[in-house]
Design an enzyme around this catalytic site. Structure first.
Site, PDB file in Angstrom:
ATOM      1  N   HIS A 299       0.834  -1.199   0.000  1.00  0.00           N
ATOM      2  CA  HIS A 299       0.000   0.000   0.000  1.00  0.00           C
ATOM      3  C   HIS A 299       0.867   1.245   0.000  1.00  0.00           C
ATOM      4  O   HIS A 299       1.819   1.343   0.778  1.00  0.00           O
ATOM      5  CB  HIS A 299      -0.899   0.027   1.241  1.00  0.00           C
ATOM      6  CG  HIS A 299      -1.983  -1.005   1.214  1.00  0.00           C
ATOM      7  ND1 HIS A 299      -2.600  -1.461   2.358  1.00  0.00           N
ATOM      8  CD2 HIS A 299      -2.551  -1.678   0.185  1.00  0.00           C
ATOM      9  CE1 HIS A 299      -3.507  -2.369   2.037  1.00  0.00           C
ATOM     10  NE2 HIS A 299      -3.488  -2.514   0.724  1.00  0.00           N
ATOM     11  N   TYR A 308      -8.253  -1.888   5.659  1.00  0.00           N
ATOM     12  CA  TYR A 308      -8.257  -3.335   5.496  1.00  0.00           C
ATOM     13  C   TYR A 308      -8.196  -4.045   6.844  1.00  0.00           C
ATOM     14  O   TYR A 308      -8.787  -5.091   7.026  1.00  0.00           O
ATOM     15  CB  TYR A 308      -7.045  -3.776   4.666  1.00  0.00           C
ATOM     16  CG  TYR A 308      -7.272  -3.743   3.186  1.00  0.00           C
ATOM     17  CD1 TYR A 308      -7.444  -4.910   2.464  1.00  0.00           C
ATOM     18  CD2 TYR A 308      -7.307  -2.542   2.510  1.00  0.00           C
ATOM     19  CE1 TYR A 308      -7.647  -4.885   1.104  1.00  0.00           C
ATOM     20  CE2 TYR A 308      -7.503  -2.495   1.151  1.00  0.00           C
ATOM     21  CZ  TYR A 308      -7.674  -3.667   0.449  1.00  0.00           C
ATOM     22  OH  TYR A 308      -7.871  -3.639  -0.898  1.00  0.00           O
TER      23      TYR A 308
END
Length: 327
Positions: A299, A308
């Site tokens: 990310h 997440y």
């Protein structure tokens, strides 16, 4: 043989009639017509429009991976449409979405991806004045349960998934996904030779064609090694069980995970991305630093990682008591 004679010959051979008919007779009938042999692109300009659209998006700077996804989704759509882009209606779009849901059994998140792709494509055609009316203007986005879709597997659910695996390919696939946190596309492109089994590491190519190093568990290594011994061939990390043992495509991996979850009797819709989320959630709840998880997942923004991996109230309380309350 010119176009008229060729068409006449095909009429005579393909559609025989009781009364004898000659090629010369049909050619005489067609003498006042202009006959042009139609190409696939002339019958439906969708493929040509898709090609131009992808070219425009490449100029806009989209990554090759994104362009490939757009191309696959749009070509799948074109295969179902036997008409030009300008003649496609909202009902055609609705029918196609229904086909994806009912015949292809796509999850809502995947359906929304197709809807987004079609919306971008037809929006571009409308802006470029290739079509007068945008058939996507009345197509609404699905109301996705994003929080539910991100709900990680519990430890018990993960064990049930493991118990439902049949053969070392399924066992290795589940263990690798849930211990590495890799994206589905990243796993699908891996070869056995990419893995460092001793160090339990592998370099993957993620979004934006950026490479990163990920790790996998001891259990995953053992399952992969057993799988490599039992399978018959292929260079991919996960391959078809039939010759020529081609690497499994993302959709095939999705079907395998879905079949395992159905055998396990899990109520959740289990898919490869949920295993990636399970990895992130369990790592964060276990005390791993969120910036480390960010790097492992690939990310760019840490806020994505936090979405997440949502911590439970119990974990937050434990962390508070450990680092704050005792001081």
């Amino acid at each position: 043989m010119n176009a008229k004679t060729e068409l006449a010959h095909r009429i005579c051979t393909t559609f025989p009639v009781s009364t004898p008919i000659t090629v010369e007779a049909v050619t005489a009938i067609l003498k006042d017509y202009i006959i042009i042999k139609d190409s696939d692109d002339q019958r439906s300009d969708l493929n040509r429009r898709i090609k131009y659209y992808l070219g425009a998006k490449r100029i806009d700077g989209l990554s090759e991976r994104t362009l490939k996804n757009y191309k696959n989704n749009l070509e799948m759509f074109a295969e179902r449409m036997n008409k030009s882009a300008a003649k496609i209606t909202t009902d055609d779009i609705r029918g196609y979405i229904g086909y994806l849901a009912e015949s292809r059994h796509l999850a809502e998140t995947s359906l929304q991806t197709h809807i987004n792709t079609l919306r971008a494509f037809f929006g571009w055609l409308h802006i470029e004045e290739k079509i007068k009316k945008n058939p996507m203007s009345k197509i609404k986005s699905l109301k996705l349960d994003k929080k539910g879709a991100r709900q990680a597997l519990t430890v018990e659910e993960l064990e049930r998934l493991r118990d439902a695996c049949q053969g070392y390919r399924e066992k290795a696939l589940v263990e690798f996904l849930v211990s590495s946190g890799c994206r589905l596309s990243e796993v699908a492109q891996l070869n056995v030779s990419d893995l460092d089994l001793i160090g339990r590491t592998v370099r993957v190519t993620g979004k934006g064609d950026k490479d990163r190093q990920v790790y996998f568990s001891v259990r995953a290594r053992l399952m992969v090694q057993e799988y490599m011994v039992s399978r018959k061939g292929g260079t991919g990390l996960f391959v078809s069980s039939k010759s020529p043992y081609e690497p499994l495509k993302p959709r095939a991996i999705q079907r395998i995970i879905r079949a395992i979850s159905e055998r396990a009797g899990l109520e959740k819709h289990v898919h490869p991305h949920l295993l990636r989320h399970t990895f992130a959630t369990h790592a964060l709840n276990g005390g791993m630093d969120v910036t480390v998880i960010q790097k492992l997942l690939g990310h760019e923004d840490v806020s994505t990682t936090q979405i997440y991996a949502e911590m439970s109230d119990e974990t937050i309380k434990h962390q508070y008591n450990k680092y704050v309350a005792a001081n």
